[in-house]
Design an enzyme around this catalytic site. Structure first.
Site, mmCIF file in Angstrom:
data_model
loop_
_atom_site.group_PDB
_atom_site.id
_atom_site.type_symbol
_atom_site.label_atom_id
_atom_site.label_comp_id
_atom_site.label_asym_id
_atom_site.label_seq_id
_atom_site.Cartn_x
_atom_site.Cartn_y
_atom_site.Cartn_z
ATOM 1 N N SER A 254 -21.769 -12.666 -30.902
ATOM 2 C CA SER A 254 -21.372 -14.053 -30.662
ATOM 3 C C SER A 254 -20.489 -14.104 -29.428
ATOM 4 O O SER A 254 -20.181 -13.082 -28.819
ATOM 5 C CB SER A 254 -20.600 -14.598 -31.861
ATOM 6 N N LYS A 255 -20.063 -15.301 -29.104
ATOM 7 C CA LYS A 255 -19.188 -15.539 -27.942
ATOM 8 C C LYS A 255 -17.985 -14.598 -27.924
ATOM 9 O O LYS A 255 -17.502 -14.216 -26.865
ATOM 10 C CB LYS A 255 -18.663 -16.975 -27.989
#
Ligand code: GLU
Length: 503
Positions: A254-255
């Site tokens: 994810s980010k």
């Protein structure tokens, strides 16, 4: 049997590593089998789907150089390849299932469903999903309510008391008790829109998809899909659920782990070949001891048997390594063309957005050999070369001083270096090195001590791309001017302009 697989993204976000991995594996599998790779847009979620994300998808895959054989933009025998243009097909298929007794009309209101949920929660019953109230209501009653225009959905009748089995090409035999499947999921919503399950299964069948290669987080939907195929009387495609892609901490990518969208990688100056090469290794092993593969080589080697069961870890350091490798493989002119937009954006040629004058473009291209061995991403190239395009500020006196030397000695060393500039500007690396070595020996100084002040004078930094190449690009005149200014500053710092030429 014709091998046909697909990438079926929902255009609800930017293309990221996970999606590209799925697309790439489908592409490679189709190519390895002489089959067809299809793009289908699953845009049934009208509120979250956005044309900008479709645009991003096209741009990303054009940049990566991954084409599809059939798709919304190129057409094909199963057009349209956009689900929002196929709603009639889904409605018709949902109705067919009702007629066959495999699905049913449900008239339960959202309020009623919410109430069941609340009651169960209050009772801590652990039960979830629909309570199947409309499942066995007599068809005549349903027909009457339909005629009266009552809002309704169509739900799949999950056969009770059975177990659903299928074989996953990677995970092997999978079985799922039907009781554990979402009770009678909605196929057609009250607004007439299909759910993902209906549209996905109908399209995979109608588009002749032989293999579904998708990320492992879709695995829980597969038993339901298998039941749906059976309800239509169709045989399901082969399934292969690809290993998940995790961040280095073992959590889903994810980010938090840094860049994951393709846009970000492009902005950093990642090369498409490097990205594809690295992504192709996320969950698949090809040959022992070989790291670098062209797309063609990957297409020839890809096989479902080579997939790994364990989750893949996305490692930025490895991607950097790949990018560096592909940068080194580029011819100078090509690398310059690729890096130029980054240099223009960074303002290397007199300000952000300014295009280079012909002489600047030539100098930029000539500088590629200087950074090639060290650059990791294209984005870092301009800042490494800034001293070639703008006069660097004269560094602080302390920067010029080699280890164990003092300012007076540094000034002498720089004068010695300055006298070599006329020759260094026209000699190749080997000849330049021989000249500097001879000079250092004659003056009984260390080579590094001779070069350090000269480097700081010419480039403005203690650590810079190769000095001889830099001097050649800048030319003797510019280098002499810079060295002259540096000497002035050092002499001022030393409080005298007449230090003895001790060397
Ligand atoms: N539309 C789904 C997605 O966004 C497709 C999943 C599948 O491949 O079946 O990933």
């Amino acid at each position: 049997m014709e091998i046909r697989d697909r990438y079926a993204p929902s255009p609800t976000g930017l293309q990221h590593i996970g999606g590209v991995r799925t697309a790439l594996f489908n592409y490679l599998f189709a190519r390895s089998q002489g089959g067809k790779f299809i793009l289908r847009l699953e845009d049934t979620d009208r509120t979250r789907s956005d044309a900008a994300f479709v645009h991003n998808l096209y741009e990303t895959f054009a940049w990566l150089g991954i084409p599809w054989d059939e798709g919304p933009d190129v057409g094909g025998p199963c057009a349209p390849y956009v689900q929002s243009e196929r709603f009639g097909i889904y409605r018709e298929h949902a109705r067919r299932l009702v007629e066959a007794g495999k699905a049913y009309y449900c008239f339960c209101s959202p309020e009623r469903l919410e109430k069941i949920r609340e009651e169960r929660e209050a009772a801590h019953s652990g039960e979830t999903g629909y309570d199947r109230r409309c499942r066995d209501s007599p068809p005549v009653e349903a027909a009457g309510r339909l005629r009266a225009g009552e809002a309704h959905t169509i739900r799949l009748k999950i056969p009770l008391g059975e177990t659903t089995r299928f074989r996953d090409r990677l995970l092997g035999e999978i079985e799922w008790k039907n009781e554990d499947i979402n009770p009678d999921p909605v196929l057609l919503k009250s607004d007439g829109f299909p759910t993902y399950h209906l549209a996905n299964v109908v399209d995979d069948h109608l588009m002749g998809i032989s293999h579904v290669l998708r990320a492992q987080d879709w695995l829980p939907s597969t038993p339901l899909h298998v039941i749906l195929y059976g309800s239509f009387g169709w045989s399901p495609p082969e399934f292969c659920h690809l290993p998940m892609v995790m961040g280095a901490d073992g959590k889903k990518l994810s980010k938090r782990h840094g860049a994951t969208s393709m846009d970000e990688f492009r902005r950093q100056g990642c090369l498409p070949e490097a990205l594809l090469n690295y992504v192709a290794l996320l969950g698949c092993s090809y040959e022992e001891g070989k790291d670098l593969y062209t797309l063609k080589e990957l297409s020839e080697r890809f096989a479902l048997e080579k997939l790994n069961k364990a989750p893949a870890v996305f490692d930025y350091k490895k991607l950097e390594w790949y990018n560096g490798q592909y940068i080194r493989m580029k011819a100078d002119a090509e690398l310059a063309a690729l890096a130029l937009p980054f240099a223009v954006e960074a303002g290397l040629f007199g300000g952000p957005g300014k295009e280079p004058a012909p002489a600047e473009a030539a100098a930029f291209a000539a500088a590629m050999p200087l950074i090639k061995e060290r650059a990791v991403f294209l984005r870092e190239i301009p800042e490494k070369l800034d001293y070639l395009f703008a006069e660097p500020a004269v560094a602080a006196a302390a920067e010029f001083i080699p280890k164990k030397a003092d300012l007076a000695r540094t000034i002498s060393l720089l004068r010695l270096g300055r006298d070599l500039l006329g020759d260094l500007a026209v000699l190749d690396d080997a000849a330049a090195e021989a000249l500097v070595k001879a000079k250092a020996e004659a003056a009984a100084v260390k080579l590094g001590d001779l070069l350090m002040p000269l480097r700081v004078a010419v480039t403005g930094k203690r650590v810079s791309p190769p000095l001889f190449g830099s001097i050649r690009i800048l030319g003797a005149e510019t280098c002499l001017a810079r060295t002259g200014r540096a000497l002035e500053a050092l002499e001022t710092a030393a409080g005298t302009d007449a230090l003895p030429g001790a060397l």
